[in-house]
Design an enzyme around this catalytic site. Sequence first.
Site, PDB file in Angstrom:
ATOM      1  N   LEU A 140       1.009  -1.274   0.084  1.00 44.26           N
ATOM      2  CA  LEU A 140      -0.054   0.058  -0.187  1.00 44.26           C
ATOM      3  C   LEU A 140       0.838   1.181  -0.069  1.00 44.26           C
ATOM      4  O   LEU A 140       1.900   1.271   0.746  1.00 44.26           O
ATOM      5  CB  LEU A 140      -0.788  -0.019   1.162  1.00 44.26           C
ATOM      6  N   ASP A 141       0.568   2.369  -0.890  1.00 43.61           N
ATOM      7  CA  ASP A 141       1.645   3.279  -0.942  1.00 43.61           C
ATOM      8  C   ASP A 141       1.279   4.141   0.245  1.00 43.61           C
ATOM      9  O   ASP A 141       0.475   3.850   1.083  1.00 43.61           O
ATOM     10  CB  ASP A 141       1.243   4.164  -2.121  1.00 43.61           C
ATOM     11  N   LEU A 142       2.217   5.225   0.202  1.00 40.32           N
ATOM     12  CA  LEU A 142       2.393   6.168   1.460  1.00 40.32           C
ATOM     13  C   LEU A 142       1.047   6.536   1.988  1.00 40.32           C
ATOM     14  O   LEU A 142       0.783   6.600   3.233  1.00 40.32           O
ATOM     15  CB  LEU A 142       3.381   7.380   1.253  1.00 40.32           C
TER      16      LEU A 142
END
Length: 254
Positions: free
Chosen positions: A110-112
């Site tokens: 999951l990205d930032l």
Amino acid sequence: MTTTEEPRGDRIAKWLSRAGIASRRDVEQMLAEGTVRLNGKVVTHPATFVSAGDVVQVAGKVVEPPDRTRMWRYHKPPGLVTTHKDPEGRPTVFEKLRQQLPRVISVGRLDLNSEGLLLLTNDGALARQLELPSTGWLRRYRVRVFGTPNEGALKSLARGITIEGVRYGPIEADVDAQKGDNTWLTVSLREGRNREVRRVMAHLGLAVSRLIRVAYGPFQLGMLERGGIEEIPPRVLREQLPAAAAPPPAPRRR
């Protein structure tokens, strides 16, 4: 007179992957860099087998033999990157959980700025397997976008879409609610390419302001609070992943 040969054990890349050190591909890179030792000797060839009682070291540290396959549900908050080391110095999921878990690998990322369900496991081979589109596991998200979606454009995503030369597979996207300039969608897909949901929404003229993964295959975020971590019971793993959840085979004796 017959004899029983001593089993060769697992290839070292599989062994280290099962131990949660890294994916097999990353282990092969470690071997090429000469950072892996078996019984004190540098190992460079992936066709090297590890048997019961062998001592394996990575970067000078002894690696404990693989445990039974374990998996955790983690409610990732925004502001953390899903990587073991970040070149930009941003806080990572694994730094956050270092005191709570053994060495683990994420199933996908999951990205930032994304949040929600992140599966973590000590079995690197399993993590890689579950990330593959061929596994067929559905990823489901709740997505808040700025703007009013075109219903026809959303429905067309079920046929897949090509954006800047990249082909994305079928995506199911449905409107849940609208309030002012914001719309909540439920988005489901099986590929999970890097930033796929954000890129597809941007292509439709919709800016994602919040993205929450609520399910990955049979595992649900449920009521797990933000930042919460919970191990999936062995019984559930056996039901959902019968082959992977089997305990490591005991070494045979002569």
